[in-house]
Design an enzyme around this catalytic site. Structure first.
Site, PDB file in Angstrom:
ATOM      1  N   LYS A 115     -34.756  25.334  14.645  1.00 17.53           N
ATOM      2  CA  LYS A 115     -33.971  24.324  15.360  1.00 17.53           C
ATOM      3  C   LYS A 115     -32.748  24.940  16.019  1.00 17.53           C
ATOM      4  O   LYS A 115     -32.285  24.452  17.047  1.00 17.53           O
ATOM      5  CB  LYS A 115     -33.558  23.196  14.406  1.00 17.53           C
ATOM      6  CG  LYS A 115     -34.717  22.284  14.046  1.00 17.53           C
ATOM      7  CD  LYS A 115     -34.229  21.007  13.381  1.00 17.53           C
ATOM      8  CE  LYS A 115     -35.400  20.086  13.061  1.00 17.53           C
ATOM      9  NZ  LYS A 115     -34.988  18.939  12.227  1.00 17.53           N
ATOM     10  N   LYS A 197     -51.326  22.408  15.928  1.00 18.90           N
ATOM     11  CA  LYS A 197     -51.260  21.148  15.197  1.00 18.90           C
ATOM     12  C   LYS A 197     -50.825  20.031  16.141  1.00 18.90           C
ATOM     13  O   LYS A 197     -49.999  20.275  17.015  1.00 18.90           O
ATOM     14  CB  LYS A 197     -50.227  21.332  14.073  1.00 18.90           C
ATOM     15  CG  LYS A 197     -50.246  20.278  13.011  1.00 18.90           C
ATOM     16  CD  LYS A 197     -49.220  20.598  11.932  1.00 18.90           C
ATOM     17  CE  LYS A 197     -48.488  19.325  11.586  1.00 18.90           C
ATOM     18  NZ  LYS A 197     -47.347  19.505  10.723  1.00 18.90           N
ATOM     19  N   LYS A 200     -45.470  15.643  17.319  1.00 19.79           N
ATOM     20  CA  LYS A 200     -44.790  14.559  18.022  1.00 19.79           C
ATOM     21  C   LYS A 200     -43.937  15.089  19.158  1.00 19.79           C
ATOM     22  O   LYS A 200     -43.467  14.332  19.986  1.00 19.79           O
ATOM     23  CB  LYS A 200     -43.986  13.684  17.051  1.00 19.79           C
ATOM     24  CG  LYS A 200     -43.032  14.414  16.152  1.00 19.79           C
ATOM     25  CD  LYS A 200     -42.428  13.437  15.135  1.00 19.79           C
ATOM     26  CE  LYS A 200     -41.469  14.155  14.215  1.00 19.79           C
ATOM     27  NZ  LYS A 200     -40.875  13.253  13.222  1.00 19.79           N
TER      28      LYS A 200
END
Ligand code: TRP
Length: 333
Positions: A115, A197, A200
């Protein structure tokens, strides 16, 4: 499934749209776990602000997620369902736990590193402290088990380390939680790139099916889904990753085994197959979406759920916090 009386805790951030992978990997599983455990589920809005949020949107997403949980079958009568910021003990315990956590441990966290790279202009203290707040969430409720995705494994390990460290310095205070790593759904791949994967926050939104997607969108995304060479609908993740991913999705959304799913498409082409997968998913999402919309139009009910959830959560959390304050030497009145 028999009720074990054991305590279970989990939480989801009210940001981004959830995909069918999140649904299968988390929310749907929670519905079953309610029968087995004494469950507490939180909407982690305090974690969400570690990356910049638009206030009106954060508020909106909070109610949407709450309505979604309930629409999926999470029952506020059976479990404790609440908003993290409604219980002040989270921030309070996190502060104490900060003094039992080393800077080096936090710097090594994979998610912090990821992040930080993604939000290089806003590497704030909260982002680094995220795992300590998560430890506070879990430890406040003396959770025995914590169902999470594999991406949260490191955070759960540090929670255990902090709990053990505190228990050793003082005396047994916190239950040391076990991770319950959800496998189903964790395996759902991106429709446009089956090596990834389903996420979102994928770059290509066509690869992810969101729980908010309407029927036409769902059918269109499945129509565009990547298949493999050949024309046989066969489960073979090694050589046919695209088709196998679609078969997995079909199997869970139509409650059939993989073998039954294969049999349904014996001799059929990829076009029919992709349409059927899309329909199976859209058919399951429609009633959830309708119920979510109905709940969102009843704000008084949702507020009520949050108020009683916060009250129940606070009753448990404040007991743990009082114990901690006493042990560390905070003068009590
Ligand atoms: N970090 C978790 C996630 O992004 C959400 C979360 C916050 C959580 N607090 C928690 C999960 C406590 C389990 C337990 O998925």
């Amino acid at each position: 499934m028999e009720f074990t009386g054991k305590k279970l805790y989990s939480a989801v951030q009210p940001t981004n749209n959830l995909t069918i992978g999140n649904y299968l990997g988390a929310i749907k599983q929670w519905v079953g776990l309610q029968e087995e455990y004494d469950c507490t589920f939180a909407i982690a809005n305090m974690h969400a602000i570690t990356v910049r949020q638009e206030p009106a949107n954060l508020r909106k997403k909070t109610l949407e997620l709450l309505a979604l949980y309930i629409a999926c079958g999470v029952d506020p009568e059976k479990c404790t369902l609440y908003l993290q910021s409604h219980v002040p003990c989270h921030a309070e315990l996190a502060w104490v736990l900060n003094t039992f956590t080393y800077v080096g441990e936090m710097e090594r966290m994979t998610q912090f590193k990821d992040k930080s790279a993604k939000h290089a202009d806003n590497i704030n203290m909260g982002l680094m402290d995220y795992p300590v707040l998560m430890a506070a969430d879990i430890l406040l409720y003396q959770a025995d088990v914590v169902p999470v995705g594999l991406d949260q494994r490191q955070h759960l390990e540090i929670t255990r380390d902090i709990a053990i460290r505190f228990n050793n310095i003082y005396s047994p205070t916190f239950t040391v939680p076990e991770g319950l790593y959800m496998k189903v759904g964790a395996k759902i791949a991106d429709l446009s790139d089956p090596s990834k994967k389903m996420s979102k926050s994928a770059e290509n939104p066509n690869g992810s099916i969101f729980l908010t997607d309407d029927r036409d969108t769902v059918l269109r995304k499945f129509k565009r889904a990547v298949t493999d060479s050949g024309n046989e609908v066969r489960f073979d993740p090694e050589n046919k990753p695209g088709v196998s991913n679609l078969l997995s999705i079909y199997s869970v959304f139509s409650d059939k085994s993989i073998a039954e799913a294969e049999a349904d498409f014996a001799g059929k082409g990829y076009g029919d197959f992709k349409l059927a997968v899309g329909e199976a998913v859209a058919d399951k999402l429609a009633p959830i979406q309708a119920e979510q919309a109905r709940l969102l139009s009843d704000k008084a009910y949702l507020d009520n759920v949050l108020a009683s959830g916060a009250e129940k959560a606070y009753r448990t959390a404040k007991k743990t916090l009082a114990k901690v304050y006493k042990k560390i030497g905070f003068y009590q009145l």
